[in-house]
Design a protein around this motif. Structure first.
Motif, short mmCIF file in Angstrom:
data_model
loop_
_atom_site.label_atom_id
_atom_site.label_comp_id
_atom_site.label_asym_id
_atom_site.label_seq_id
_atom_site.Cartn_x
_atom_site.Cartn_y
_atom_site.Cartn_z
N MET A 67 0.82 -1.21 0.00
CA MET A 67 0.00 0.00 0.00
C MET A 67 0.86 1.27 0.00
O MET A 67 0.51 2.25 -0.63
CB MET A 67 -0.94 0.02 1.20
CG MET A 67 -1.99 -1.07 1.19
SD MET A 67 -3.21 -0.85 -0.10
CE MET A 67 -4.22 0.42 0.64
N SER A 68 1.98 1.25 0.70
CA SER A 68 2.81 2.45 0.80
C SER A 68 3.44 2.83 -0.54
O SER A 68 3.82 3.98 -0.74
CB SER A 68 3.89 2.27 1.86
OG SER A 68 4.78 1.24 1.47
N ARG A 125 -4.32 8.28 -4.38
CA ARG A 125 -5.65 8.01 -4.94
C ARG A 125 -5.92 6.51 -5.02
O ARG A 125 -7.01 6.04 -4.71
CB ARG A 125 -5.75 8.67 -6.32
CG ARG A 125 -7.10 8.55 -6.94
CD ARG A 125 -7.10 9.28 -8.27
NE ARG A 125 -8.31 8.98 -9.01
CZ ARG A 125 -9.07 9.89 -9.53
NH1 ARG A 125 -8.77 11.16 -9.45
NH2 ARG A 125 -10.15 9.53 -10.20
N MET A 126 -4.90 5.77 -5.42
CA MET A 126 -5.03 4.31 -5.53
C MET A 126 -5.18 3.68 -4.14
O MET A 126 -5.93 2.73 -3.96
CB MET A 126 -3.83 3.74 -6.27
CG MET A 126 -4.00 2.35 -6.78
SD MET A 126 -2.51 1.91 -7.70
CE MET A 126 -3.26 1.21 -9.13
N ARG A 127 -4.44 4.22 -3.14
CA ARG A 127 -4.56 3.72 -1.76
C ARG A 127 -5.97 3.92 -1.23
O ARG A 127 -6.53 3.05 -0.58
CB ARG A 127 -3.56 4.43 -0.84
CG ARG A 127 -2.17 3.86 -0.89
CD ARG A 127 -1.33 4.34 0.28
NE ARG A 127 -1.30 5.77 0.46
CZ ARG A 127 -0.38 6.58 -0.05
NH1 ARG A 127 0.60 6.09 -0.77
NH2 ARG A 127 -0.43 7.88 0.18
N ALA A 144 -8.73 4.19 -3.00
CA ALA A 144 -9.62 3.28 -3.73
C ALA A 144 -9.48 1.85 -3.18
O ALA A 144 -10.49 1.15 -2.98
CB ALA A 144 -9.32 3.31 -5.22
N ALA A 145 -8.26 1.43 -2.92
CA ALA A 145 -8.03 0.09 -2.36
C ALA A 145 -8.65 -0.01 -0.97
O ALA A 145 -9.23 -1.04 -0.61
CB ALA A 145 -6.54 -0.23 -2.32
N ALA A 146 -8.53 1.06 -0.18
CA ALA A 146 -9.11 1.05 1.17
C ALA A 146 -10.63 0.95 1.10
O ALA A 146 -11.23 0.17 1.85
CB ALA A 146 -8.69 2.31 1.93
N VAL A 147 -11.26 1.70 0.21
CA VAL A 147 -12.72 1.62 0.07
C VAL A 147 -13.12 0.22 -0.38
O VAL A 147 -14.07 -0.36 0.16
CB VAL A 147 -13.23 2.70 -0.91
CG1 VAL A 147 -14.68 2.44 -1.28
CG2 VAL A 147 -13.07 4.09 -0.31
N PHE A 148 -12.38 -0.33 -1.35
CA PHE A 148 -12.70 -1.67 -1.84
C PHE A 148 -12.58 -2.70 -0.71
O PHE A 148 -13.48 -3.54 -0.53
CB PHE A 148 -11.77 -2.05 -3.00
CG PHE A 148 -11.95 -3.46 -3.46
CD1 PHE A 148 -13.06 -3.82 -4.21
CD2 PHE A 148 -11.02 -4.44 -3.13
CE1 PHE A 148 -13.23 -5.14 -4.64
CE2 PHE A 148 -11.19 -5.75 -3.54
CZ PHE A 148 -12.30 -6.10 -4.30
#
Length: 162
Positions: A81-82, A87-89, A91-95
């Motif tokens: 993740m780091s 923005r991608m982090r 989106a990944a967190a929401v997913f």
């Protein structure tokens, strides 16, 4: 979600109360196990200690999940993740939150359904004859609070980590 006069919301108070109950359950597990070990040494083990510890372990596990989630003490894949853009982090967190919400909501629902089946069937533990549906319901409740905390984070990110 509105705040109460004490400044903590219902989910936060539930999570804290469950943490205290889990700590109490963990202490009880230790006491029962210690008494059983001492009793075995004196040829008088605690009858049903394995059942008591197993039931408490299920409750402790389910009741610590909400607090662990709020304290962010669960395992995260920080290395991957780091390296992602912000923005991608997000989106990944929401997913992952949505996936976790779906998973734990289904688990909670199935636990309650299972508890009803056990209650209707009159299932009792083997040695002490304790009704299993009570602990199964408590586990379902723990997963429900956990799922609601995840839902709150998805719907109200500003409430996260209070």
């Amino acid at each position: 979600m509105g705040k109460t006069a004490s400044g903590a919301g219902l989910l936060d108070r539930l999570s804290n109360a469950m943490r205290i109950m889990a700590c109490t359950g963990l202490a009880a597990m230790s006491l029962v196990t210690g008494a059983d070990v001492a009793g075995r040494a004196l040829r008088h083990p605690v009858y049903g200690s394995d059942e008591i510890v197993a039931l408490l372990a299920a409750m402790v596990t389910a009741f610590t999940l909400p607090y662990a989630y709020q304290a962010r003490s669960h395992i995260a894949v920080d290395l991957a993740m780091s390296r992602m853009p912000a923005r991608m982090r997000r989106a990944a967190a929401v997913f992952t939150h949505l996936l976790s919400l779906a998973l734990f909501a289904v688990i909670a629902w199935r636990m309650f359904d299972y508890a009803v089946d056990q209650w209707r069937a009159g299932v009792l533990t083997m040695n002490l004859g304790l009704p299993e549906y009570g602990v199964i319901t408590a586990v379902g409740f723990g997963f429900t609070v956990f799922a609601l905390l995840i839902a709150r984070d998805v719907l109200c990110p500003s409430q996260r980590g209070r």
